[in-house]
Structure formats: C-alpha cells, structure tokens
Write an enzyme that holds these catalytic residues in place. Sequence first.
Site, mmCIF file in Angstrom:
data_model
loop_
_atom_site.group_PDB
_atom_site.id
_atom_site.type_symbol
_atom_site.label_atom_id
_atom_site.label_comp_id
_atom_site.label_asym_id
_atom_site.label_seq_id
_atom_site.Cartn_x
_atom_site.Cartn_y
_atom_site.Cartn_z
ATOM 1 N N ASP A 111 6.244 1.625 6.439
ATOM 2 C CA ASP A 111 4.923 0.992 6.319
ATOM 3 C C ASP A 111 4.090 1.870 5.399
ATOM 4 O OD1 ASP A 111 2.518 -0.258 6.582
ATOM 5 O OD2 ASP A 111 2.243 0.223 8.710
ATOM 6 N N HIS A 169 0.828 -1.209 0.000
ATOM 7 C CA HIS A 169 0.000 0.000 0.000
ATOM 8 C C HIS A 169 0.860 1.255 0.000
ATOM 9 C CE1 HIS A 169 0.281 0.736 4.475
ATOM 10 N NE2 HIS A 169 0.347 -0.580 4.539
ATOM 11 N N ASP A 180 3.966 -6.489 3.708
ATOM 12 C CA ASP A 180 3.506 -5.519 4.707
ATOM 13 C C ASP A 180 3.802 -6.038 6.117
ATOM 14 O OD1 ASP A 180 2.349 -3.156 5.545
ATOM 15 O OD2 ASP A 180 0.283 -3.790 5.188
ATOM 16 N N HIS A 212 4.264 3.295 12.477
ATOM 17 C CA HIS A 212 3.283 4.301 12.916
ATOM 18 C C HIS A 212 3.877 5.220 13.987
ATOM 19 C CE1 HIS A 212 -0.421 1.724 11.525
ATOM 20 N NE2 HIS A 212 0.609 1.611 10.704
ATOM 21 N N GLU A 232 -4.964 1.690 2.867
ATOM 22 C CA GLU A 232 -4.903 0.498 3.723
ATOM 23 C C GLU A 232 -5.008 0.886 5.185
ATOM 24 O OE1 GLU A 232 -3.046 -2.722 6.173
ATOM 25 O OE2 GLU A 232 -2.469 -0.628 6.034
ATOM 26 N N GLU A 233 -4.353 1.991 5.544
ATOM 27 C CA GLU A 233 -4.277 2.381 6.961
ATOM 28 C C GLU A 233 -5.620 2.856 7.514
ATOM 29 O OE1 GLU A 233 -1.891 1.626 8.723
ATOM 30 O OE2 GLU A 233 -0.052 1.613 7.532
ATOM 31 N N ASP A 261 -0.195 4.333 1.008
ATOM 32 C CA ASP A 261 -0.514 5.333 2.039
ATOM 33 C C ASP A 261 0.253 5.071 3.329
ATOM 34 O OD1 ASP A 261 -2.212 2.989 2.406
ATOM 35 O OD2 ASP A 261 -3.286 4.129 3.937
#
Length: 411
Positions: A133, A70, A190, A373, A167-168, A72
């Site tokens: 990520d 992903h 991922d 994150h 995705e997030e 994002d």
Amino acid sequence: MRYVQIDTQSDPLSQTHPSTEKQKNLSRILVNELKGIGISDAHMNEWGYVYATIPSNSDKQVPVICFCSHVDTAPDASGANVKPILHQHYQGQDIVLPDDVTQVLRKVDFPYLEKLTGNDIITASGKTLLGADDKSGVAEIMDAANYLIQHPEVKHGTIKILFTTDEEVGKGVEKVDIQKLGADFGYTLDGGEAGSLEDETFSADGVQIIIHGVITHPGYGKGKLVNALKITSEVLERLPKNESSPETTDQKQGFIHPTRIEGIAEKCIIDLIIRDFVTAELKTKEDLLQSTVTSVLNNYPAAHFEFKVTEQYRNMKEVLDQHPQVIQNAKEAISRCGLTLKMESIRGGTDGSRLSFMGLPCPNLFTGMQAIHSMLEFISVQDMNKAVETIVHLATIWEEKAQEGATTSVP
Ligand SMILES: [Zn+2]
C-alpha cells in the site's frame, strides 16, 4: 520489491508538503524510469507528485484516462529498512517472518490466502510493513505503462500517470492540479483483492463541540461553578451505543464517533467524525448530536456550547453515477482478465473520492494488497499481474468504445 526498499513513510504531524522529503526519493526514481521507457514528459513537482503522459496512438478522439497511486506508506508501522521476501509457489503453509518469528501469516487469520495456493507471495521480514500500500499500485502502473509503450499495436487514447505523496496522512490530492493533469476520468490503484472495484465511499463531516462552563474558586463554587469536563462526560455517555457507533455498525451503516477530547473545568473541546454513505444522513446524525448536547445543557443554564460542522469528503458514487461508463469499462476490464468482479463500498475515503469531486471521476481498482498497514502485509505476484492486465484492458476498452472522429467531452 525494489520500490518497497525505499523508505517513503509520511508523517501526520508534519506541517510541510510533502510531509517527509524522503517520499521524493521514490518519485525521482519513477521519473527516471518513466523517461527510460520513453515517456519524455515525466517530471516531479515541488510536492513530490509525478506527472507523465503516454501519448495516444489512436485516430479516434478517446477520453483521457488517468491512473493514479500514492508513493507514501502508512505511519502505523516502520517503513525503513524494508526487506521484501518472495515466497515462491505458496502451498497453504504458515509463513513465519524471519526477523520476528511471532509474526506468522496463517490462513485462519487471512482466508484470502486460500485463493493464493500456487501463487508467489511477497511479504516483509517481520519488523516493518511491506508497503504494498501503495507501491503495488505504483509498480502495476509502471509495468502497464512499459507494456503500452512496447506494444504500439495495442490501441489506446492519451493516458495520464499520476503518483501522489501523503495519501496516508489525508493530503494526497491537496496539491493535485486537475487542469494540468488534463484527464477526463481516473482510476486509483489502491484497492485489495483481485477483481475488486470500489465505487462508493463514506460521506464525511467533522464536528467540533466546545462546551463552556463557569469557573470559580472551587472552595467557593457552590451554586456558581459549572464544570465543562462533567458536561462533556454526560454528552459522551449519551451518544448512541448500539447503533450509529463504529463499534456496532458495518456494511452500509454510518456512525457518530468521538475522536478526541481536550479540556479543563472551564472549557472542553470534543472532536467527532460523522460518517454515512447517504450524504443527507450526515445532517440527521449532526442534528441528533446537537439535540443531545442541548438536552444535557438544559440542566446547566449557566453553561453554553458551540457546534461547528466541517465538510471532509463526499461519497464518490454521487459523481460516478453521472458517468456510468467509468464503472462499466472497469467491470469489463476485470472480466476480460478472467476475474470475478467484486463491487465494494469503502467505509472510509480514498483519494478517488476527493478527486471525483475535484472534477476527475475516479473509482478505486484492486492491486492485490492484503493486511495493509501491518507487519503481516502481503501480496501475490499473480494478483499484481492481473492488475497490470486490467489497466491495459481499460486503456483499450476506452479506445474501442470511442467513436470515430467524435469529440472528447470534459465532465
Ligand atoms: Zn493506499
């Protein structure tokens, strides 16, 4: 390091698809780069997804394999003005991030760093997340694609590339067109530490309980008024504490978790999430929850409640167990890289869990990303190279195992 400098943060409050237009800025670059290495069908659609095909160079009928990640980054920390820093030849020292010296990567907090002695480590500068990520997954797939195109002597079947948005914020595969993708099996890039392979996720339901009280003027409420807020607090108080709760469970245990309440004396809404690796256990937990509410409401005959269960996602192992070669081939690819396999269960969901139930069995491979994150997010360049190798090995293993002239079966 180039991809992380493009702000692609998704937005959970947005109602648009993609949730932020800026995600397309990276998708456009990826399309151009894919075309630049010779993948002529690369394109981005209106949702910001990138689809591309590496044609087969094998005479065999090889299942079509998709690699997915992903573009994002998480809303948890800023993804704007990311300044990636390459720390060459890490020697175990604390890594102080220059733009906020209170952000320090220490081995005591991140034991995985122990394994990275001598590696080159990429971090952000202290004020943003890094975005490994999942731009590490993006970069690894791009590098593997480039390698396969540059090395026609490496035999493989048709390889599909899919980059998703959002995705997030839980919408990563909402608009994926499985027919158009045309893959038999997939792998998301991922995951975390080198050598890890995730074939299991939670099964997940959402529950909404609506408590209806009885409202009167509070000055004249005696014997009539029933306060939904007070009932709600009793229900919450009776939820399991020492078991079936995220604060007290780990590994293979599931839980009941209230996430939000909203209400007034007349009516109160409780949102909860239910999680377990065994899908049937969701029902057990929901029955327990419902009987708890019923038991509280027994003391308030004039009140009543609604109880709504919404399916969220299911443990992808249920699907992957029907296609054992997907996991077997991934294990073999990891071992051909000289890595120790680490099978993991995800106490959450992945795009792969939803893709698996949409008809694309899809476990999750490592990328090397760590401390995701957060401002301290980091990744080893050498781990990333291992992920690229794993993708290339996987492509060749599927080709090796395909039978001469056999026909592909779509699951
Ligand atoms: Zn991710």
